[in-house]
Design a protein around this motif. Sequence first.
Motif, PDB file in Angstrom:
ATOM      1  N   GLY A 397     -11.804  68.689 -11.250  1.00  0.00           N
ATOM      2  CA  GLY A 397     -11.730  69.153 -12.404  1.00  0.00           C
ATOM      3  C   GLY A 397     -10.008  69.624 -12.452  1.00  0.00           C
ATOM      4  O   GLY A 397      -9.420  68.896 -11.770  1.00  0.00           O
ATOM      5  N   GLN A 398      -9.812  70.882 -12.724  1.00  0.00           N
ATOM      6  CA  GLN A 398      -8.219  71.463 -12.808  1.00  0.00           C
ATOM      7  C   GLN A 398      -7.834  71.638 -11.096  1.00  0.00           C
ATOM      8  O   GLN A 398      -6.662  71.983 -10.776  1.00  0.00           O
ATOM      9  N   ALA A 399      -8.808  71.906 -10.224  1.00  0.00           N
ATOM     10  CA  ALA A 399      -8.567  72.247  -8.958  1.00  0.00           C
ATOM     11  C   ALA A 399      -7.654  71.317  -8.347  1.00  0.00           C
ATOM     12  O   ALA A 399      -7.547  70.000  -8.180  1.00  0.00           O
ATOM     13  N   SER A 400      -6.461  71.798  -7.420  1.00  0.00           N
ATOM     14  CA  SER A 400      -5.744  70.925  -6.581  1.00  0.00           C
ATOM     15  C   SER A 400      -5.890  71.436  -5.090  1.00  0.00           C
ATOM     16  O   SER A 400      -6.248  72.730  -4.795  1.00  0.00           O
ATOM     17  N   HIS A 631      -1.094  68.790   0.919  1.00  0.00           N
ATOM     18  CA  HIS A 631      -0.995  69.168  -0.481  1.00  0.00           C
ATOM     19  C   HIS A 631      -0.029  68.052  -1.276  1.00  0.00           C
ATOM     20  O   HIS A 631       0.151  68.244  -2.356  1.00  0.00           O
ATOM     21  N   LEU A 632       0.559  67.007  -0.253  1.00  0.00           N
ATOM     22  CA  LEU A 632       1.377  66.104  -1.058  1.00  0.00           C
ATOM     23  C   LEU A 632       0.719  65.002  -1.748  1.00  0.00           C
ATOM     24  O   LEU A 632      -0.550  65.326  -1.946  1.00  0.00           O
ATOM     25  N   ALA A 637      -3.486  59.593   2.729  1.00  0.00           N
ATOM     26  CA  ALA A 637      -2.477  58.850   3.350  1.00  0.00           C
ATOM     27  C   ALA A 637      -1.820  59.720   4.539  1.00  0.00           C
ATOM     28  O   ALA A 637      -1.773  58.939   5.822  1.00  0.00           O
ATOM     29  N   ALA A 638      -1.612  61.007   4.252  1.00  0.00           N
ATOM     30  CA  ALA A 638      -1.168  61.853   5.605  1.00  0.00           C
ATOM     31  C   ALA A 638      -2.025  61.935   6.476  1.00  0.00           C
ATOM     32  O   ALA A 638      -1.702  62.006   7.802  1.00  0.00           O
TER      33      ALA A 638
END
Length: 751
Positions: A397-400, A631-632, A637-638
């Motif tokens: 959803g909208q969550a990041s 959060h990138l 990958a990080a």
Amino acid sequence: MVVSDRQAVLKIAVPVPQQRGEVLIYDYLAGPAIGAPVGSIVQIPLGTRHVWGLVMDASDTSQLAAEKLKPVVMLADVPPLDAQTLKFLKQVSRWTLAPFGSVMRLLLNTPEALLPPPEQPVFTLPEFPLADVRLTPQRQRVCDFLKMVPPLSATEIARETGVSSGVITAMHKSGLLDKQMAVRGNRAPTLSPEQLKQARKSFTLSDEQQQVADAIAAKGDEQFSVHLLDGVTGSGKTEVYFDSVARVAATGRQVLILLPEIALTRAWQDRFEKRFGFRPALWHSSVTNAKRRTLWRQVAEGQPLIVAGARSALFLPFSKLGLIIVDEEHDASYKQEDMTAYQARDMALLRAKISDIPILLASATPSLESWVNAGAARQDEAGHKDWHQHILSSRFGQASLPEVKLVDMRLSRPPRGHWLSPDLQEALKATLEAGQQSLLFLNRRGYAPVTLCSSCGHRLACHQCDSLLVTHRLAGRVQCHFCGISQPLSQQCPACEEADSLRAVGPGVERLEEEVRMLFPDAGIAILSSDTVRSASDAEAFFKAVETGETDIIIGTQMAAKGHDFPQLTLVGVVDADLGIGGGDLRAAERTYQLLWQVAGRSGRAKQKGRALIQTFQPTHPVLDALSKMHLDNPVAARDQFMQAEADARQAAAMPPFGRLAALILSSRDLSLLEAAVEGLAAACPAYHGVDVFGPAPAPLSRIRGAHRIRFLVRAEKTVALQKIITEWLDKVRLPGQVRVVCDIDPYSFL
Ligand code: ADP
Ligand code: ZN
């Protein structure tokens, strides 16, 4: 095989913790178990007791030899274990080097389930009903209902008709109902295949989730395959594996979902129920005996069931297993350390392999082992042939993902006796003002880890362990976290007897709570640790208070990191990120990384954006560097960059998963006996190519419960049969009874 009754002999595995990795078998006359197939569970006399054993073979013996044998007491009232379950028990024993007798006990731990269920009263309409009776509407409902169903218990009738069970007993008294005694079969709650298919169709997965679900389904459900469901926190891994659960359950097979115990809370069950329309069968330490008994029998009978359980659920007698899920597969609680040391995730893989079924491992921070096996590491470009990695790279959803910020504690050190930096205080304040929730993470139980006398410098220590006592103010005691002994809190130094001289040093969650309460006297604060949340009902109360918003700030130990979904939580503060990094443990960096990633991942799981502040004195450490990149654009990958560096280091040292490791811990209360035994063992030390033995050395925790401990660590190349070498080694030496040896294959704890 045709045998005459009196000479039929059964070879029975006995539940005795002897013979490392081998099955200890005694002969018994078959008696009432005549003709019982391999895998049957039978009660046998052993010494002065009656115990449950497993039929491993049948044979014929001469009348003469048979006369010396004791007969089986009775056959259990459950179907025999199938060949796969037996093979599983044998291989667990061989792998862990635990005696088969101990592994058997993991399965036979619910003896009540082996006896026929007791009869209970059931009610029916009488054959000749009383004529001309006027019924109340409630009574009428009961009569109408009973016309359509077989005899049922008062509770069942009450539940189905919405009357109280008192109504039913009253009806029986006045002759309106007949009572009989009967054994009631217990059907597990489940849906029909059609309903399960519908449950699957009616839920909408996001595109990314659907792709993963389809990819898993495409590999088929008919043979062994391992799916690493590797998705960031909040990406919907649970919803994706529910899809597989529904698909396999619709074929009528059994499904096992393993979760860390604390994650089996009401919230998870509610989600399950929302998706499936019934509650899963639960198996963990607070399930009542009656429920255990019922579930054990249902599983053994091969009823279609979805079982959600803690690691011990792996040893239920599944007979139609179709799928295993291991949620939070990286979680250290899957490793059982005591008695029979096993890693439940690895044993679940073994079970899936033996049963030739798929297994899903889900985690936002996969263990290095699984990550390498799935082919994600440079070292293993092809990966294992049966392994598949599936990535969910964004939140649903909208969550990041939360924004992560490192707080350099060298620059903003709080005053003595305080642990929250100005940055973190500021963030807590803002979050409170916005009406949102915060989580402060500190992986330390109690009030303070060290208590020191300001007069003579004495530190409170356990008298029977090599450890310091931890102050628990809430309980009013000081406690040893290794043996559990405790004593009342006192202000007087036990060494110099000076009054009022004891000082707490360092923070635990209780002390942190004091600091937070001073800063925010009006906030709702709750501690989540194994001391404050001890039972299923404690957990329920805790999660309820978070859900209703009564709690503003959670202060939690590692219990807070396990898969919880707190939609209002937008700030995570890690009080001391450096706690787990040192210590030289093989997995220290990996585990700290996983723990902090998971904790940070509790933040911002719903619409509001979340953040995480991580306090550290070593902001350039690779673990912290990797965390700060969460959060990138490409968090996976990080993460992978960190995992690869970790994998390189392990490979260079030929450590797991690139090499094999085992610990041998010898312990005894008698130090000279122990030292002699260790010397004997050291002299017989195996000398093979590709095998290194380190030690003997005093274990880092050199004394527990009054027993001294000395350890060997064996490292071997991957191709070496480590268990065989250790067995041969131990067999060469006769150890006195007062010296205990524990083998820990692939140890997780290095204490
Ligand atoms: P994870 O296990 O990966 O941390 P969850 O399965 O707990 O993620 O999902 C995070 C949140 O998003 C939950 O509240 C869940 O109900 C919601 N969610 C995930 N996928 C969906 C979906 N397809 N439809 C509706 N809600 C979803
Ligand atoms: Zn102790």
